[in-house]
Design an enzyme around this catalytic site. Sequence first.
Site, PDB file in Angstrom:
ATOM      1  N   TYR A   1     -30.554  21.979   2.598  1.00 33.96           N
ATOM      2  CA  TYR A   1     -31.951  21.261   2.152  1.00 33.96           C
ATOM      3  C   TYR A   1     -31.355  19.256   2.358  1.00 33.96           C
ATOM      4  O   TYR A   1     -30.395  19.100   2.037  1.00 33.96           O
ATOM      5  CB  TYR A   1     -32.841  21.172   1.710  1.00 33.96           C
ATOM      6  CG  TYR A   1     -34.692  21.112   1.952  1.00 33.96           C
ATOM      7  CD1 TYR A   1     -35.082  21.214   3.205  1.00 33.96           C
ATOM      8  CD2 TYR A   1     -34.665  20.029   1.080  1.00 33.96           C
ATOM      9  CE1 TYR A   1     -36.491  20.716   3.761  1.00 33.96           C
ATOM     10  CE2 TYR A   1     -36.658  19.535   1.605  1.00 33.96           C
ATOM     11  CZ  TYR A   1     -36.546  20.135   3.028  1.00 33.96           C
ATOM     12  OH  TYR A   1     -37.921  19.172   3.232  1.00 33.96           O
TER      13      TYR A   1
ATOM     14  N   ASN B   1     -48.061  22.280   4.119  1.00 31.48           N
ATOM     15  CA  ASN B   1     -47.885  22.902   5.751  1.00 31.48           C
ATOM     16  C   ASN B   1     -49.218  22.092   7.259  1.00 31.48           C
ATOM     17  O   ASN B   1     -48.790  21.610   7.607  1.00 31.48           O
ATOM     18  CB  ASN B   1     -48.179  24.511   6.168  1.00 31.48           C
ATOM     19  CG  ASN B   1     -46.635  25.069   5.483  1.00 31.48           C
ATOM     20  OD1 ASN B   1     -46.345  25.828   5.145  1.00 31.48           O
ATOM     21  ND2 ASN B   1     -45.304  24.838   5.101  1.00 31.48           N
TER      22      ASN B   1
ATOM     23  N   ASN C   1     -44.976  30.948  15.336  1.00 24.58           N
ATOM     24  CA  ASN C   1     -45.765  31.974  13.862  1.00 24.58           C
ATOM     25  C   ASN C   1     -45.893  31.367  12.363  1.00 24.58           C
ATOM     26  O   ASN C   1     -46.222  32.147  11.485  1.00 24.58           O
ATOM     27  CB  ASN C   1     -45.130  33.028  14.013  1.00 24.58           C
ATOM     28  CG  ASN C   1     -45.947  34.065  13.264  1.00 24.58           C
ATOM     29  OD1 ASN C   1     -47.383  34.466  13.546  1.00 24.58           O
ATOM     30  ND2 ASN C   1     -45.044  34.897  12.738  1.00 24.58           N
ATOM     31  N   SER C   2     -45.079  30.191  12.502  1.00 21.35           N
ATOM     32  CA  SER C   2     -44.875  29.626  10.772  1.00 21.35           C
ATOM     33  C   SER C   2     -46.442  29.006  10.967  1.00 21.35           C
ATOM     34  O   SER C   2     -47.385  28.864  11.343  1.00 21.35           O
ATOM     35  CB  SER C   2     -43.789  29.266  10.853  1.00 21.35           C
ATOM     36  OG  SER C   2     -44.348  27.549  11.572  1.00 21.35           O
TER      37      SER C   2
ATOM     38  N   VAL D   1     -46.891  26.082   9.606  1.00 16.04           N
ATOM     39  CA  VAL D   1     -47.178  24.473  10.238  1.00 16.04           C
ATOM     40  C   VAL D   1     -47.595  24.788  11.576  1.00 16.04           C
ATOM     41  O   VAL D   1     -48.288  24.174  12.251  1.00 16.04           O
ATOM     42  CB  VAL D   1     -45.957  23.997  10.159  1.00 16.04           C
ATOM     43  CG1 VAL D   1     -45.989  22.668  11.142  1.00 16.04           C
ATOM     44  CG2 VAL D   1     -45.112  23.260   8.437  1.00 16.04           C
TER      45      VAL D   1
ATOM     46  N   TRP E   1     -40.892  14.126   7.288  1.00 16.06           N
ATOM     47  CA  TRP E   1     -40.717  15.104   6.510  1.00 16.06           C
ATOM     48  C   TRP E   1     -41.601  14.462   5.434  1.00 16.06           C
ATOM     49  O   TRP E   1     -42.048  13.296   5.099  1.00 16.06           O
ATOM     50  CB  TRP E   1     -39.095  14.388   5.511  1.00 16.06           C
ATOM     51  CG  TRP E   1     -39.694  15.207   4.089  1.00 16.06           C
ATOM     52  CD1 TRP E   1     -39.689  16.182   3.636  1.00 16.06           C
ATOM     53  CD2 TRP E   1     -38.134  14.785   3.184  1.00 16.06           C
ATOM     54  NE1 TRP E   1     -39.034  16.726   2.785  1.00 16.06           N
ATOM     55  CE2 TRP E   1     -38.242  15.639   2.563  1.00 16.06           C
ATOM     56  CE3 TRP E   1     -37.666  13.206   3.316  1.00 16.06           C
ATOM     57  CZ2 TRP E   1     -37.816  15.090   0.786  1.00 16.06           C
ATOM     58  CZ3 TRP E   1     -37.163  12.900   2.012  1.00 16.06           C
ATOM     59  CH2 TRP E   1     -37.161  14.271   0.463  1.00 16.06           C
ATOM     60  N   LEU E   2     -42.155  15.028   4.918  1.00 12.86           N
ATOM     61  CA  LEU E   2     -44.004  14.703   4.490  1.00 12.86           C
ATOM     62  C   LEU E   2     -43.649  13.659   3.130  1.00 12.86           C
ATOM     63  O   LEU E   2     -44.861  13.074   3.021  1.00 12.86           O
ATOM     64  CB  LEU E   2     -45.169  16.312   4.356  1.00 12.86           C
ATOM     65  CG  LEU E   2     -45.964  15.773   3.987  1.00 12.86           C
ATOM     66  CD1 LEU E   2     -46.892  15.119   4.597  1.00 12.86           C
ATOM     67  CD2 LEU E   2     -46.929  17.260   3.497  1.00 12.86           C
TER      68      LEU E   2
END
Length: 329
Positions: A52, A124, A150-151, A153, A263-264
Site C-alpha cells: 500500500y 467507499n 463492481n467494487s 466504490v 486518497w481519502l
Amino acid sequence: MKRAIFRQHGDPAKVIEIIEEDDPTPGPFEVRVRNQVMTINPADLLSIEGRYGAEPITLPATPGVGAYGIVDAVGEGVTRLSIGDAVLPVGGGFWADTLILHERMAPKAPAGADPEQAALMRANPGTAHLVLTDIVDLQPGDWVVQNAANSNVGRMVIRFARERGLHTVNIVRRADVAEALTADGADAVIVDEGQDLAAAIAAAADAAPKLALDAVGGTATRALGGALADRGTVVAYGLLSGQPNEMDARDVVFRDVRLQGFWLFDWYRTATPDKMRELHAFLEAKLAEGVLQTDVDARYPLDQIKEAVAHAARGGRNGKILLKGDHNA
C-alpha cells in the site's frame, strides 16, 4: 479486549493474528468504544502485504478504517458523547473489539442507522462522491469511465453519477455482475477479455469521457487514458494490480491527458471542517435514502480473522466481508 495485528508483511491469512490485552480506560476527553462491526477493504489487505502507498508503517500494526461501535465509558471532560451513543470512529487501527478515541474522533452514527451499513458509510461512498465532484468540472450529460466497477466504490460512483445526470462506462472482469450494475444505473458495462479497451469505451459512449477512475493501475491506467477526451483526467485511487500506473506519452504530451491521485485519508488531513461536515451530511442523507445500501457477502467474528481475510481476498465475491465484535447486543 481483542485486536488483530500483523508483525510482518505477507499473506494476510498467514500473518494476521488475534491478541488479547487488558481493557483500556479512557483518559481526559477520551471515550471507550466497543466495536460491533468492522469493515475489510482492499487497502487493508494491501497494507498487510506491504503493497500500500502509505508504507512504511510501524510494526506490529492493526488494520481497519471502518467501524461502528457503542460508547461504554467516558473520560473526564467529555461533553459531546454519553454512554450508549453509537459512533463511527475516524482514523485507523479498528480491527479490535475495543477502542480508545478522543471524542472528536468518534462522531455519532446517524440515528436509527443499520450498524453494518453505517460502518460502510464513510470510506467507499466518500471516495466515490469526492472523485466525481472535487477534481473535474462535470456537467449533466458528460461521460465517466471506470474500471473495477463492481467494487463498492464503483457501484457508488454509478449511483451518484446517475443522480447527477452523468453517464458511465463500467469495466468489469465478470459478465455475471452486469445486471446488478445496470440496475444501479450503469449506461454501459464492458467485460474485459483482453480486447482493445479504448476502442470498446469509444463504442459504448456517444462522447469521449472527461474523467476516468482507475482502481487497478499498471496497463489499465494506459487504457483509460487512451479513451479520454483531450485534456481529460485519469484519477488513480487504488492499485489492485500492484503495478505502477502507466500512461502513453502520446496521450500525455499531445492530448494533455493528466494522471492525478486521490486518497481519502489525505483528503481528511487537508479538508476544512466545513468540507468534512458537508461530506458527512451528504453521506448521511444518502444512507437514509437507501442509496448507500451495500451487499454483504459474509460476516465473521473477530476471532476468525484469518478466515475473514482469506475470504475477502478471493475473487468472485458479491459483497463486502465484515468482522463482528464480541460486544454485539
